[in-house]
Scaffold this active site. Structure first.
Site, PDB file in Angstrom:
ATOM      1  N   SER A 142      39.461  39.632  45.895  1.00 17.83           N
ATOM      2  CA  SER A 142      40.693  40.161  46.685  1.00 17.83           C
ATOM      3  C   SER A 142      40.584  39.635  48.120  1.00 17.83           C
ATOM      4  O   SER A 142      39.367  39.249  48.694  1.00 17.83           O
ATOM      5  CB  SER A 142      40.735  41.649  46.401  1.00 17.83           C
ATOM      6  N   TYR A 155      36.551  50.159  47.584  1.00 12.24           N
ATOM      7  CA  TYR A 155      36.935  48.872  46.710  1.00 12.24           C
ATOM      8  C   TYR A 155      36.714  47.717  47.785  1.00 12.24           C
ATOM      9  O   TYR A 155      36.232  46.657  47.230  1.00 12.24           O
ATOM     10  CB  TYR A 155      38.620  49.027  46.894  1.00 12.24           C
TER      11      TYR A 155
END
Ligand code: NAP
Length: 263
Positions: A142, A155
């Protein structure tokens, strides 16, 4: 439609929704034979039925957090078509919450799927790829793998860990015929916020709005192109992608701006 994955055998995790579902349709249209994995068998069946040629698609349900079971899943995946050309580690889970309120269990659950799950799946297929001197490991990281973002520390950390691990792996195996590609999407329309964990590590069950997110089919096309070209790393997204060079070249400016995001 390009046929650049003609007869390639691809094991794709996180294929039951969002980006993984869109990747399944894209790979199948481009000629691949597919093994689809995630926990929800009924959703995998739905995705298989919607692929352009379901006869080229098999499903292998698994829980990426169940690390002990993954070597056996690797054997089963290889047995389905006889070998594997590409593993796409796409299964992932988000978590939202301030660090001070986030319990260790939530952090561990995120790492178990996003980091250790991807590592275990990779280790389940790597020896055979090295033996054949051919194979391709793909990881869906990401942009947050390169950026600090408040309220998403767990995350972000799991995606940063993927960057470090798989960039190191690439350096190890590049001369043994195995490629490693890291994909770093920005905002993409998917179930990710609905499926995200809360501060206690439980499913949040409701989505938080993300504006200007890219359509999953558009993201999947870009990702498949990057995989077909054997790119080492591919960052993409909307305007948020410019945060990566901003942070890399003017970290103090990024830090100034990110501290002002209301949390
Ligand atoms: N959407 C974005 O904006 C965005 C941006 C950057 C990166 N990403 C990354 O893209 C990947 C796909 O996410 P998405 O956005 O498509 O979200 P999503 O719609 O929630 O899809 C997540 C997928 O992962 C699977 N999964 C979750 N936990 C699992 C487990 N324990 N074992 C096996 N499979 C599991 C889910 O299937 P089951 O629930 O059936 O197991 C589902 O198929 C993730 O790695 C995410 O971090 C997303």
């Amino acid at each position: 439609m390009k046929q650049d994955f003609q007869n390639k055998i691809i094991w794709l995790t996180g294929a039951s929704s969002g980006i993984g579902e869109a990747l399944a349709y894209e790979f199948c249209q481009r000629g691949a034979r597919l093994i689809l994995s995630a926990r929800r068998t009924a959703e995998l069946e739905r995705v298989r039925a919607q692929c352009i040629d379901p006869t080229r698609v098999k499903i292998l349900p698994l829980d990426a957090a169940d690390l002990e079971n993954i070597p056996e899943k690797g054997k089963q995946a290889r047995a389905l078509f006889g070998t594997l050309d590409i593993l796409v580690n796409n299964a992932g889970i988000a978590q939202r919450g301030r660090v001070v309120e986030t319990e260790m269990l939530a952090l561990q659950r995120v790492f178990q799927v996003n980091f250790f799950g991807a590592v275990a799946l990779t280790k389940a297929v790597l020896p055979e790829m090295l033996e054949r001197r051919a194979g391709h490991i793909v990881v869906v990281s990401s942009l947050t793998g390169k950026l600090p973002v408040p309220k998403h520390a767990a995350y972000c950390a799991s995606k940063h860990a993927l960057q470090g691990y798989f960039n190191s792996l690439r350096a190890e195996v590049a001369r043994q015929g195995v490629k490693v590609t890291l994909l770093l999407p920005g905002f993409v329309q998917s179930e990710i916020s609905k499926n995200s964990l809360d501060e206690r590590g439980n499913p949040r069950g409701k989505a938080f709005a993300v504006r200007r997110a890219m359509r999953a089919d558009v993201a999947a096309r870009k990702m498949a192109n990057a995989i077909a070209r054997g790119k080492e790393q591919y960052e993409f997204g909307g305007i948020e992608r410019f945060a990566v060079p901003l942070y890399a070249f003017t970290p103090r400016l990024y830090s100034y701006a990110v501290k002002r995001i209301k949390t």
